[in-house]
Design a protein around this motif. Structure first.
Motif, PDB file in Angstrom:
ATOM      1  N   MET A 264       0.727  -1.431  -0.246  1.00  0.00           N
ATOM      2  CA  MET A 264      -0.089   0.097   0.232  1.00  0.00           C
ATOM      3  C   MET A 264       0.799   1.412  -0.002  1.00  0.00           C
ATOM      4  O   MET A 264       0.566   2.353  -0.275  1.00  0.00           O
ATOM      5  CB  MET A 264      -0.951  -0.057   1.115  1.00  0.00           C
ATOM      6  N   GLN A 265       2.173   1.281   0.412  1.00  0.00           N
ATOM      7  CA  GLN A 265       2.838   2.280   0.483  1.00  0.00           C
ATOM      8  C   GLN A 265       3.292   2.851  -0.858  1.00  0.00           C
ATOM      9  O   GLN A 265       3.637   1.996  -1.951  1.00  0.00           O
ATOM     10  CB  GLN A 265       4.359   1.889   1.038  1.00  0.00           C
ATOM     11  N   ILE A 266       3.434   4.052  -0.996  1.00  0.00           N
ATOM     12  CA  ILE A 266       3.767   4.686  -2.604  1.00  0.00           C
ATOM     13  C   ILE A 266       5.391   4.286  -2.712  1.00  0.00           C
ATOM     14  O   ILE A 266       6.125   4.249  -1.604  1.00  0.00           O
ATOM     15  CB  ILE A 266       3.481   6.098  -2.459  1.00  0.00           C
TER      16      ILE A 266
ATOM     17  N   TYR B 169      -1.740   1.020  11.999  1.00  0.00           N
ATOM     18  CA  TYR B 169      -0.813   1.351  10.864  1.00  0.00           C
ATOM     19  C   TYR B 169      -0.024   2.690  11.189  1.00  0.00           C
ATOM     20  O   TYR B 169       1.290   2.626  11.047  1.00  0.00           O
ATOM     21  CB  TYR B 169      -1.754   1.754   9.589  1.00  0.00           C
TER      22      TYR B 169
ATOM     23  N   TYR C  15     -13.458  12.644  -1.266  1.00  0.00           N
ATOM     24  CA  TYR C  15     -12.409  13.273  -0.918  1.00  0.00           C
ATOM     25  C   TYR C  15     -11.877  14.581  -1.635  1.00  0.00           C
ATOM     26  O   TYR C  15     -11.668  15.380  -1.381  1.00  0.00           O
ATOM     27  CB  TYR C  15     -11.412  12.158  -0.752  1.00  0.00           C
TER      28      TYR C  15
ATOM     29  N   SER D 190       4.439   8.348   2.790  1.00  0.00           N
ATOM     30  CA  SER D 190       4.047   9.628   2.048  1.00  0.00           C
ATOM     31  C   SER D 190       4.164  10.821   3.020  1.00  0.00           C
ATOM     32  O   SER D 190       4.419  11.984   2.553  1.00  0.00           O
ATOM     33  CB  SER D 190       2.881   9.302   1.430  1.00  0.00           C
TER      34      SER D 190
ATOM     35  N   GLY E 246      -5.313   8.968   3.698  1.00  0.00           N
ATOM     36  CA  GLY E 246      -4.671   7.656   3.690  1.00  0.00           C
ATOM     37  C   GLY E 246      -3.163   7.748   4.050  1.00  0.00           C
ATOM     38  O   GLY E 246      -2.490   7.984   3.352  1.00  0.00           O
ATOM     39  N   VAL E 247      -2.792   7.526   5.369  1.00  0.00           N
ATOM     40  CA  VAL E 247      -1.591   7.656   5.886  1.00  0.00           C
ATOM     41  C   VAL E 247      -0.874   6.361   5.956  1.00  0.00           C
ATOM     42  O   VAL E 247       0.395   6.221   5.617  1.00  0.00           O
ATOM     43  CB  VAL E 247      -1.833   8.390   7.325  1.00  0.00           C
ATOM     44  N   PHE E 248      -1.713   5.214   6.168  1.00  0.00           N
ATOM     45  CA  PHE E 248      -1.042   3.934   6.390  1.00  0.00           C
ATOM     46  C   PHE E 248       0.318   4.009   7.361  1.00  0.00           C
ATOM     47  O   PHE E 248       0.061   4.560   8.359  1.00  0.00           O
ATOM     48  CB  PHE E 248      -0.502   3.288   5.120  1.00  0.00           C
TER      49      PHE E 248
ATOM     50  N   ASP F 126      -5.185   8.902  -0.980  1.00  0.00           N
ATOM     51  CA  ASP F 126      -4.744   7.524  -1.266  1.00  0.00           C
ATOM     52  C   ASP F 126      -5.547   6.671   0.019  1.00  0.00           C
ATOM     53  O   ASP F 126      -4.647   6.102   0.855  1.00  0.00           O
ATOM     54  CB  ASP F 126      -3.091   7.706  -1.086  1.00  0.00           C
ATOM     55  N   ALA F 127      -6.607   6.548  -0.206  1.00  0.00           N
ATOM     56  CA  ALA F 127      -7.472   5.887   1.033  1.00  0.00           C
ATOM     57  C   ALA F 127      -8.408   5.023   0.146  1.00  0.00           C
ATOM     58  O   ALA F 127      -8.072   4.104  -1.058  1.00  0.00           O
ATOM     59  CB  ALA F 127      -8.133   6.719   2.024  1.00  0.00           C
ATOM     60  N   ASP F 128      -9.460   4.729   0.697  1.00  0.00           N
ATOM     61  CA  ASP F 128     -10.491   3.759   0.269  1.00  0.00           C
ATOM     62  C   ASP F 128     -11.068   4.367  -1.122  1.00  0.00           C
ATOM     63  O   ASP F 128     -11.421   5.438  -1.189  1.00  0.00           O
ATOM     64  CB  ASP F 128     -11.402   3.389   1.255  1.00  0.00           C
TER      65      ASP F 128
ATOM     66  N   ALA G 285     -12.139   9.905   6.964  1.00  0.00           N
ATOM     67  CA  ALA G 285     -11.547  11.225   6.220  1.00  0.00           C
ATOM     68  C   ALA G 285     -12.719  12.316   6.024  1.00  0.00           C
ATOM     69  O   ALA G 285     -12.467  13.505   6.034  1.00  0.00           O
ATOM     70  CB  ALA G 285     -10.670  10.876   5.026  1.00  0.00           C
TER      71      ALA G 285
ATOM     72  N   ASP H  61      -6.530   9.343   8.594  1.00  0.00           N
ATOM     73  CA  ASP H  61      -6.527   7.777   8.712  1.00  0.00           C
ATOM     74  C   ASP H  61      -7.655   7.419   9.555  1.00  0.00           C
ATOM     75  O   ASP H  61      -7.849   8.092  10.504  1.00  0.00           O
ATOM     76  CB  ASP H  61      -5.145   7.151   8.694  1.00  0.00           C
ATOM     77  N   ILE H  62      -7.986   6.049   9.553  1.00  0.00           N
ATOM     78  CA  ILE H  62      -8.715   5.495  10.385  1.00  0.00           C
ATOM     79  C   ILE H  62      -8.166   4.531  11.458  1.00  0.00           C
ATOM     80  O   ILE H  62      -8.720   3.684  12.365  1.00  0.00           O
ATOM     81  CB  ILE H  62     -10.183   4.808   9.662  1.00  0.00           C
ATOM     82  N   ASN H  63      -6.779   4.158  10.987  1.00  0.00           N
ATOM     83  CA  ASN H  63      -5.870   2.811  11.552  1.00  0.00           C
ATOM     84  C   ASN H  63      -4.843   3.234  12.518  1.00  0.00           C
ATOM     85  O   ASN H  63      -3.879   3.779  11.883  1.00  0.00           O
ATOM     86  CB  ASN H  63      -5.864   1.996  10.500  1.00  0.00           C
TER      87      ASN H  63
HETATM   88  N1  SAM Z   1      -0.248   7.135   1.548  1.00  0.00           N
HETATM   89  C1  SAM Z   1       0.133   5.863   2.248  1.00  0.00           C
HETATM   90  C2  SAM Z   1       1.627   5.405   1.995  1.00  0.00           C
HETATM   91  O1  SAM Z   1       2.192   5.932   0.666  1.00  0.00           O
HETATM   92  O2  SAM Z   1       2.153   4.892   2.708  1.00  0.00           O
HETATM   93  C3  SAM Z   1      -0.637   4.744   1.766  1.00  0.00           C
HETATM   94  C4  SAM Z   1      -2.175   4.747   2.311  1.00  0.00           C
HETATM   95  S1  SAM Z   1      -2.905   3.001   2.139  1.00  0.00           S
HETATM   96  C5  SAM Z   1      -2.974   2.915   0.253  1.00  0.00           C
HETATM   97  C6  SAM Z   1      -4.721   3.579   2.441  1.00  0.00           C
HETATM   98  C7  SAM Z   1      -5.178   4.108   3.936  1.00  0.00           C
HETATM   99  O3  SAM Z   1      -6.371   4.377   3.922  1.00  0.00           O
HETATM  100  C8  SAM Z   1      -5.055   2.946   4.930  1.00  0.00           C
HETATM  101  O4  SAM Z   1      -4.094   3.216   5.940  1.00  0.00           O
HETATM  102  C9  SAM Z   1      -6.450   2.923   5.568  1.00  0.00           C
HETATM  103  O5  SAM Z   1      -6.468   2.654   7.006  1.00  0.00           O
HETATM  104  C10 SAM Z   1      -7.024   4.196   5.349  1.00  0.00           C
HETATM  105  N2  SAM Z   1      -8.295   4.412   5.065  1.00  0.00           N
HETATM  106  C11 SAM Z   1      -9.192   3.585   4.682  1.00  0.00           C
HETATM  107  N3  SAM Z   1     -10.579   3.951   4.787  1.00  0.00           N
HETATM  108  C12 SAM Z   1     -10.409   5.187   5.268  1.00  0.00           C
HETATM  109  C13 SAM Z   1     -11.428   6.262   5.534  1.00  0.00           C
HETATM  110  N4  SAM Z   1     -12.722   6.195   5.375  1.00  0.00           N
HETATM  111  N5  SAM Z   1     -10.720   7.549   5.864  1.00  0.00           N
HETATM  112  C14 SAM Z   1      -9.484   7.677   6.365  1.00  0.00           C
HETATM  113  N6  SAM Z   1      -8.623   6.828   6.007  1.00  0.00           N
HETATM  114  C15 SAM Z   1      -8.956   5.445   5.464  1.00  0.00           C
END
Ligand code: SAM
Ligand code: CA
Length: 221
Positions: free
Chosen positions: A42-44, A97, A152, A74, A68-70, A143-145, A121, A92-94
């Motif tokens: 999932m990381q860029i 992560y 967004y 990023s 979307g922080v993971f 970069d999230a769901d 978000a 983010d919601i997690n």
């Molecule tokens: N940008 C990050 C990176 O480069 O490392 C990768 C982000 S990853 C693809 C997607 C993230 O979106 C996950 O950490 C997930 O928890 C978050 N996410 C999923 N649904 C979300 C929501 N409704 N609101 C905020 N974050 C959400």
């Protein structure tokens, strides 16, 4: 027509990294720490991060948004590109992560620039709009769901100033956007609908780049 984008094989990719990548030690360490994570994909990529950092500097961005922080790679990359008084609103919601990245944000000396909001978000972005922050941001990275992307995008477009830039990740989605989406594939359908909408959206200047998994750049007019 000049050549289309090169196919980047492993040797060429190694060359590209060896001849362009300039990571802060904390970025390299966070990337190594994330590499063993079950969702590491999932990381860029680091070269995409470096490109986004260049955009942030070209914009002279002070206030940025990340959806979307993971594990925070990023966010770290954008925060490093912001000036000392810059701020990144990271959504983010997690907690599991995002907790991975925080020691590396500290190590790089940018933790004070990152405001992490652990909530859907939409909730965070709507609250910023309700607080009168429309037009106050310079850069956003989405970069999230994938089914949430359109919402967004609309929120970020309102939060950005004219001339601000939204970067949207995964807009080529492993190539799947070029073929009809299966009935049960809501993510592909959402990305296809957003790509079609952006193509016609006269509120923005547009470019869809074949970097990483597809990166759309939308500059607010
Ligand atoms: N940008 C990050 C990176 O480069 O490392 C990768 C982000 S990853 C693809 C997607 C993230 O979106 C996950 O950490 C997930 O928890 C978050 N996410 C999923 N649904 C979300 C929501 N409704 N609101 C905020 N974050 C959400
Ligand atoms: Ca992504």
């Amino acid at each position: 027509m000049s050549r289309r984008t090169l196919t980047v094989d492993d040797a060429l990719y190694r060359y590209l990294l060896e001849h362009s990548l300039r990571e802060h030690p904390a970025q390299a360490a966070l990337r190594a720490a994330t590499a063993t994570h079950p969702h590491a994909g999932m990381q860029i990529s680091p070269e995409q991060g470096q490109f986004m950092a260049l955009l942030v500097k070209l914009l002279g961005a002070r206030r940025a948004i990340e959806v979307g922080v993971f594990t925070g790679y990023s966010a770290l990359t954008v925060a490093l590109a912001l000036p000392d008084d810059g701020r990144l609103l990271a959504c983010d919601i997690n907690d599991e992560y995002t907790r991975v990245g925080q020691p590396y944000w500290e190590q790089a000396g940018v933790a004070n620039k990152i405001e992490l909001r652990l909530a859907p978000a939409r909730t965070t972005l709507d609250a910023r709009l309700a607080a009168g922050e429309a037009g106050r941001y310079d850069f956003a990275f989405i970069d999230a769901d994938k089914t949430g992307y359109d919402a967004y995008y609309e929120c970020c477009l309102e939060l950005l100033r004219a001339g601000g830039l939204i970067a949207i990740d995964n807009t080529l989605w492993g190539g799947k956007v070029a073929h009809p989406a299966a009935d049960d594939d809501a993510d592909t359908a959402a990305l296809q609908a957003l790509n079609a909408k952006l193509h016609d959206d006269q509120r923005i200047d547009l470019s869809l780049l074949p970097i990483g998994d597809g990166l759309t750049l939308a500059r607010k007019r």
